[in-house]
Enzyme design. Structure first.
Site, PDB file in Angstrom:
ATOM      1  N   ASP A 104       0.894  -1.166   0.000  1.00 26.13           N
ATOM      2  CA  ASP A 104       0.000   0.000   0.000  1.00 26.13           C
ATOM      3  C   ASP A 104       0.929   1.212   0.000  1.00 26.13           C
ATOM      4  OD1 ASP A 104      -1.881   1.932   0.252  1.00 26.13           O
ATOM      5  OD2 ASP A 104      -3.049   0.908   1.795  1.00 26.13           O
ATOM      6  N   ASP A 157      -1.094   4.275   2.881  1.00 28.22           N
ATOM      7  CA  ASP A 157      -2.234   3.772   3.636  1.00 28.22           C
ATOM      8  C   ASP A 157      -2.673   4.897   4.573  1.00 28.22           C
ATOM      9  OD1 ASP A 157      -4.064   1.992   4.806  1.00 28.22           O
ATOM     10  OD2 ASP A 157      -2.631   1.467   6.372  1.00 28.22           O
ATOM     11  N   THR A 204      -4.901   7.620   3.466  1.00 26.12           N
ATOM     12  CA  THR A 204      -4.778   8.828   2.620  1.00 26.12           C
ATOM     13  C   THR A 204      -5.408  10.052   3.290  1.00 26.12           C
ATOM     14  OG1 THR A 204      -6.768   8.119   1.484  1.00 26.12           O
ATOM     15  CG2 THR A 204      -4.712   7.608   0.432  1.00 26.12           C
ATOM     16  N   ASP A 257      -3.852  -3.632   3.307  1.00 28.85           N
ATOM     17  CA  ASP A 257      -4.206  -2.814   4.468  1.00 28.85           C
ATOM     18  C   ASP A 257      -3.905  -3.523   5.786  1.00 28.85           C
ATOM     19  OD1 ASP A 257      -5.099  -0.503   3.224  1.00 28.85           O
ATOM     20  OD2 ASP A 257      -7.119  -1.293   2.923  1.00 28.85           O
TER      21      ASP A 257
END
Ligand code: AMP
Ligand code: MG
Length: 314
Positions: free
Chosen positions: A111, A114, A116, A260
């Site tokens: 990611d 991660d 955002t 995630d």
């Protein structure tokens, strides 16, 4: 190395573009530039070092290659150049596209940014990379550029690099990847002394159920709301006892993405923690990019895991 470069790249973009007055926080272009730039740098370095490995990352360059995205592509290339000199826009796109969805027995999952929303708010975000072999996470690296190094000094040094290797423990390094500290989860046995960490975003988890659980277990300390997999890092450091992620009622069927949770989960486990879904099942990283066999996530210091599962009663 790739994580340190990517961390520096993301922070530079954040300070240049989000920190200034010129860009509204609702404008997602800074995060877009950082996502693509971070993915380009990390994929390039993984491919150089491990040419036969598959990479499963969040982004691809399809949108970036469109003529009306030229300005964004130029900006991505500009920032990548600060860390990988003399790279062209064509090369940057090709590095981003080293990522594929072809799941193999051994693959990396990334990611590039991660959390955002945390990135745009100037709060927590992470660059998350994990190596998975036969469905088992064997290496996790998490760069958290805005995370304080020590909870006792919340206004002190920021920027942590978490690393965990299966069977070898979980470690935190400083911004330069130098000073190393072994991590271990909290020793709290009494549920009422637990500290919960959960997402900042109202729609990413069922915060009401989390509150009810806290009440049931007589937890009185306020929960630590934090974006990104930095939450796994603070459980690994023992600063939070539980990370709760019951799916939000606004999207009850939501399935988590492997990128995630893969890096964060091994960092918490190797520090002595336990990671399952909210029904107590191990996280399954072998079904594709979505964790279709799981429902939410529960991370604990191991000691309290079964008590919390029972109190959740899902
Ligand atoms: P966090 O900061 O813990 O909320 O995690 C951020 C991640 O939440 C993002 O990378 C998204 O992939 C993921 N996400 C997006 N929508 C949802 C949702 N409805 N439920 C749970 N997670 C989500
Ligand atoms: Mg993410």
């Amino acid at each position: 190395m790739s994580m340190l470069l990517s961390r520096a790249l993301c922070q530079k973009i954040r300070l240049d573009l989000v920190g200034g007055e010129s860009i509204l926080k609702s404008d997602r272009s800074p995060v877009t530039i950082a996502d693509y730039g971070s993915q380009a740098v990390i994929c390039k370095l993984i491919r150089e070092r491990f040419p036969n490995d598959t990479i499963v990352a969040e982004e691809d360059s399809k949108e970036l290659r469109k003529p009306d995205r030229l300005k964004i592509l130029e900006q991505v290339t500009h920032y990548v150049n600060a860390f990988v000199p003399a790279s062209s826009s064509k090369e940057v796109c090709s590095w981003i596209d080293f990522s594929s969805n072809a799941m193999t027995d051994r693959f990396w999952t990334l990611d590039p940014i991660d959390g955002t929303k945390g990135f745009l708010r100037g709060e927590q975000y992470a660059i998350a990379l994990a190596l998975i072999e036969n469905g088992v996470v064997i290496l996790g690296i998490l760069a958290c550029p805005n995370l304080y190094v020590d909870i006792h000094h919340p206004f002190g040094e920021k920027g942590c690099l978490f690393i965990a290797l299966k069977g070898k423990g979980s470690f935190q390094m400083d911004n330069n990847g130098v000073s190393k500290r072994t991590l271990s989860v909290s020793k709290v046995k009494n549920p009422s002394e637990a500290i919960i960490t959960e997402s900042v975003e109202p729609d990413h988890a069922d915060h009401l159920t989390h509150q009810r659980l806290a009440k049931r277990l007589n937890i009185s300390k306020p929960s630590l709301r934090m974006d990104s997999q930095a939450k796994y890092g603070i459980v690994a450091r023992g600063e939070a006892t539980l990370y709760l992620r019951v799916p939000s009622p606004s999207e009850p069927g939501y399935k988590e993405n492997i990128w995630d949770h893969a890096a964060g989960s091994i960092i918490a486990e190797e520090a002595g923690g336990r990671v399952t879904d909210v029904l107590g099942r191990p996280l399954d990283f072998s079904c594709g990019i979505k964790m279709v066999k799981n429902h939410g996530v529960l991370v604990s210091n191991e000691i309290l895991h079964d008590v919390v599962l029972k109190a959740l009663g899902m």
